[in-house]
Scaffold this motif. Structure first.
Motif, PDB file in Angstrom:
ATOM      1  N   SER A 156       0.849  -1.197   0.000  1.00 61.30           N
ATOM      2  CA  SER A 156       0.000   0.000   0.000  1.00 61.30           C
ATOM      3  C   SER A 156       0.876   1.236   0.000  1.00 61.30           C
ATOM      4  CB  SER A 156      -0.891   0.025   1.241  1.00 61.30           C
ATOM      5  OG  SER A 156      -1.852  -0.983   1.188  1.00 61.30           O
ATOM      6  N   LEU A 157       0.413   2.246  -0.680  1.00 64.46           N
ATOM      7  CA  LEU A 157       1.108   3.534  -0.675  1.00 64.46           C
ATOM      8  C   LEU A 157       0.383   4.431   0.328  1.00 64.46           C
ATOM      9  CD1 LEU A 157       1.714   4.011  -4.480  1.00 64.46           C
ATOM     10  CD2 LEU A 157       3.250   3.053  -2.773  1.00 64.46           C
ATOM     11  N   LEU A 158       0.824   4.372   1.564  1.00 66.83           N
ATOM     12  CA  LEU A 158       0.147   5.015   2.681  1.00 66.83           C
ATOM     13  C   LEU A 158       0.198   6.545   2.579  1.00 66.83           C
ATOM     14  CD1 LEU A 158      -1.274   4.340   5.327  1.00 66.83           C
ATOM     15  CD2 LEU A 158       0.949   4.402   6.442  1.00 66.83           C
ATOM     16  N   HIS A 159      -0.981   7.168   2.738  1.00 68.98           N
ATOM     17  CA  HIS A 159      -1.095   8.627   2.694  1.00 68.98           C
ATOM     18  C   HIS A 159      -1.845   9.117   3.922  1.00 68.98           C
ATOM     19  CE1 HIS A 159      -0.570   7.416  -1.472  1.00 68.98           C
ATOM     20  NE2 HIS A 159      -0.065   8.608  -1.677  1.00 68.98           N
ATOM     21  N   LEU A 160      -1.478  10.301   4.407  1.00 69.79           N
ATOM     22  CA  LEU A 160      -2.137  10.941   5.538  1.00 69.79           C
ATOM     23  C   LEU A 160      -2.723  12.265   5.058  1.00 69.79           C
ATOM     24  CD1 LEU A 160      -2.728  11.539   8.573  1.00 69.79           C
ATOM     25  CD2 LEU A 160      -0.384  12.404   8.727  1.00 69.79           C
ATOM     26  N   VAL A 161      -3.971  12.536   5.433  1.00 70.45           N
ATOM     27  CA  VAL A 161      -4.616  13.808   5.107  1.00 70.45           C
ATOM     28  C   VAL A 161      -4.926  14.517   6.423  1.00 70.45           C
ATOM     29  CG1 VAL A 161      -6.593  14.933   4.019  1.00 70.45           C
ATOM     30  CG2 VAL A 161      -5.641  12.845   3.021  1.00 70.45           C
ATOM     31  N   PHE A 162      -4.433  15.742   6.530  1.00 75.18           N
ATOM     32  CA  PHE A 162      -4.707  16.538   7.725  1.00 75.18           C
ATOM     33  C   PHE A 162      -4.660  18.011   7.367  1.00 75.18           C
ATOM     34  CE2 PHE A 162      -0.136  16.456   7.691  1.00 75.18           C
ATOM     35  CZ  PHE A 162       0.243  17.695   8.194  1.00 75.18           C
ATOM     36  N   GLY A 163      -5.089  18.834   8.294  1.00 69.02           N
ATOM     37  CA  GLY A 163      -5.064  20.277   8.056  1.00 69.02           C
ATOM     38  C   GLY A 163      -5.310  21.032   9.336  1.00 69.02           C
ATOM     39  N   GLY A 164      -5.348  22.330   9.178  1.00 69.19           N
ATOM     40  CA  GLY A 164      -5.580  23.205  10.314  1.00 69.19           C
ATOM     41  C   GLY A 164      -5.352  24.652   9.943  1.00 69.19           C
ATOM     42  N   ARG A 165      -5.457  25.488  10.935  1.00 66.59           N
ATOM     43  CA  ARG A 165      -5.270  26.922  10.738  1.00 66.59           C
ATOM     44  C   ARG A 165      -3.779  27.226  10.641  1.00 66.59           C
ATOM     45  NH1 ARG A 165      -8.706  30.457  10.583  1.00 66.59           N
ATOM     46  NH2 ARG A 165     -10.318  29.167  11.519  1.00 66.59           N
ATOM     47  N   VAL A 166      -3.395  27.999   9.623  1.00 67.45           N
ATOM     48  CA  VAL A 166      -1.999  28.395   9.434  1.00 67.45           C
ATOM     49  C   VAL A 166      -1.800  29.839   9.870  1.00 67.45           C
ATOM     50  CG1 VAL A 166      -1.519  26.747   7.584  1.00 67.45           C
ATOM     51  CG2 VAL A 166      -2.428  28.989   7.011  1.00 67.45           C
ATOM     52  N   LYS A 167      -0.557  30.152  10.234  1.00 64.10           N
ATOM     53  CA  LYS A 167      -0.233  31.518  10.669  1.00 64.10           C
ATOM     54  C   LYS A 167      -0.274  32.496   9.502  1.00 64.10           C
ATOM     55  CE  LYS A 167       2.516  30.151  14.626  1.00 64.10           C
ATOM     56  NZ  LYS A 167       3.792  30.243  15.327  1.00 64.10           N
ATOM     57  N   ASP A 168       0.163  32.017   8.346  1.00 64.06           N
ATOM     58  CA  ASP A 168       0.219  32.844   7.137  1.00 64.06           C
ATOM     59  C   ASP A 168      -0.249  31.974   5.975  1.00 64.06           C
ATOM     60  OD1 ASP A 168       0.934  34.246   4.829  1.00 64.06           O
ATOM     61  OD2 ASP A 168       2.889  34.830   5.585  1.00 64.06           O
ATOM     62  N   MET A 202      -7.194  28.315   6.628  1.00 62.22           N
ATOM     63  CA  MET A 202      -7.306  26.866   6.819  1.00 62.22           C
ATOM     64  C   MET A 202      -6.662  26.163   5.630  1.00 62.22           C
ATOM     65  SD  MET A 202      -8.705  26.030   9.674  1.00 62.22           S
ATOM     66  CE  MET A 202      -9.272  24.348   9.470  1.00 62.22           C
ATOM     67  N   ARG A 203      -5.763  25.225   5.919  1.00 65.37           N
ATOM     68  CA  ARG A 203      -5.082  24.479   4.855  1.00 65.37           C
ATOM     69  C   ARG A 203      -5.139  22.999   5.164  1.00 65.37           C
ATOM     70  NH1 ARG A 203      -0.879  27.385   2.219  1.00 65.37           N
ATOM     71  NH2 ARG A 203      -0.634  25.592   0.870  1.00 65.37           N
ATOM     72  N   TYR A 204      -5.351  22.205   4.131  1.00 66.56           N
ATOM     73  CA  TYR A 204      -5.314  20.756   4.234  1.00 66.56           C
ATOM     74  C   TYR A 204      -4.251  20.236   3.287  1.00 66.56           C
ATOM     75  CZ  TYR A 204      -9.345  20.646   7.217  1.00 66.56           C
ATOM     76  OH  TYR A 204     -10.167  20.803   8.291  1.00 66.56           O
ATOM     77  N   VAL A 205      -3.565  19.168   3.684  1.00 66.26           N
ATOM     78  CA  VAL A 205      -2.472  18.621   2.885  1.00 66.26           C
ATOM     79  C   VAL A 205      -2.566  17.102   2.829  1.00 66.26           C
ATOM     80  CG1 VAL A 205      -0.896  20.525   3.380  1.00 66.26           C
ATOM     81  CG2 VAL A 205      -0.927  18.541   4.879  1.00 66.26           C
ATOM     82  N   ILE A 206      -1.906  16.552   1.815  1.00 69.00           N
ATOM     83  CA  ILE A 206      -1.727  15.104   1.695  1.00 69.00           C
ATOM     84  C   ILE A 206      -0.244  14.829   1.888  1.00 69.00           C
ATOM     85  CG2 ILE A 206      -1.879  13.093   0.186  1.00 69.00           C
ATOM     86  CD1 ILE A 206      -4.081  14.582  -1.363  1.00 69.00           C
ATOM     87  N   VAL A 207       0.072  13.955   2.833  1.00 73.86           N
ATOM     88  CA  VAL A 207       1.463  13.571   3.086  1.00 73.86           C
ATOM     89  C   VAL A 207       1.652  12.137   2.580  1.00 73.86           C
ATOM     90  CG1 VAL A 207       3.218  13.191   4.840  1.00 73.86           C
ATOM     91  CG2 VAL A 207       1.592  15.064   5.105  1.00 73.86           C
ATOM     92  N   HIS A 208       2.664  11.942   1.768  1.00 75.63           N
ATOM     93  CA  HIS A 208       2.984  10.625   1.229  1.00 75.63           C
ATOM     94  C   HIS A 208       3.833   9.877   2.268  1.00 75.63           C
ATOM     95  CE1 HIS A 208       1.659  11.789  -2.855  1.00 75.63           C
ATOM     96  NE2 HIS A 208       2.041  12.969  -2.452  1.00 75.63           N
ATOM     97  N   LEU A 209       3.172   9.221   3.210  1.00 73.46           N
ATOM     98  CA  LEU A 209       3.894   8.538   4.285  1.00 73.46           C
ATOM     99  C   LEU A 209       4.773   7.408   3.767  1.00 73.46           C
ATOM    100  CD1 LEU A 209       1.239   8.369   7.133  1.00 73.46           C
ATOM    101  CD2 LEU A 209       3.159   9.933   6.900  1.00 73.46           C
ATOM    102  N   HIS A 210       4.364   6.770   2.690  1.00 75.40           N
ATOM    103  CA  HIS A 210       5.163   5.679   2.136  1.00 75.40           C
ATOM    104  C   HIS A 210       6.534   6.164   1.697  1.00 75.40           C
ATOM    105  CE1 HIS A 210       4.317   6.902  -2.087  1.00 75.40           C
ATOM    106  NE2 HIS A 210       3.199   7.341  -1.544  1.00 75.40           N
ATOM    107  N   LYS A 211       6.640   7.417   1.286  1.00 82.25           N
ATOM    108  CA  LYS A 211       7.945   7.961   0.893  1.00 82.25           C
ATOM    109  C   LYS A 211       8.827   8.225   2.106  1.00 82.25           C
ATOM    110  CE  LYS A 211       6.401  10.018  -3.421  1.00 82.25           C
ATOM    111  NZ  LYS A 211       6.257  11.238  -4.207  1.00 82.25           N
ATOM    112  N   LEU A 212       8.222   8.524   3.240  1.00 78.24           N
ATOM    113  CA  LEU A 212       8.986   8.734   4.457  1.00 78.24           C
ATOM    114  C   LEU A 212       9.422   7.401   5.076  1.00 78.24           C
ATOM    115  CD1 LEU A 212       6.812  11.523   6.096  1.00 78.24           C
ATOM    116  CD2 LEU A 212       8.987  11.798   4.904  1.00 78.24           C
ATOM    117  N   LEU A 213       8.579   6.383   4.940  1.00 72.61           N
ATOM    118  CA  LEU A 213       8.875   5.079   5.533  1.00 72.61           C
ATOM    119  C   LEU A 213       9.932   4.310   4.736  1.00 72.61           C
ATOM    120  CD1 LEU A 213       5.236   3.992   6.427  1.00 72.61           C
ATOM    121  CD2 LEU A 213       7.016   4.782   7.999  1.00 72.61           C
TER     122      LEU A 213
END
Length: 69
Positions: free
Chosen positions: A2-14, A55-66
């Protein structure tokens, strides 16, 4: 594999960068086994907050970090 991905977000300063204002308030959407399902989740979250420029949301390619090449 599996090519594991994480989706998260939140309020950014800028809105021009990804420095989150308060890490304890991140909105963790979830983990996904492929980019297509992660992108669908990201789009849903991003569209719910489309009128809030801080507010920003992102996709992180966890498989590339692992398993970096």
């Amino acid at each position: 594999m599996s090519l594991l991905h994480l989706v998260f977000g939140g309020r950014v300063k800028d809105p021009r960068n990804l420095e989150f204002d308060d890490l304890s308030k991140l909105d963790i959407i979830g983990f996904f086994p492929d980019y297509a399902s992660a992108e669908r989740a990201w789009r849903g979250a991003a569209q719910r907050t489309v009128d809030d420029a801080e507010m920003r949301y992102v996709i992180v390619h966890l498989h590339k970090l692992l398993e970096p090449k």
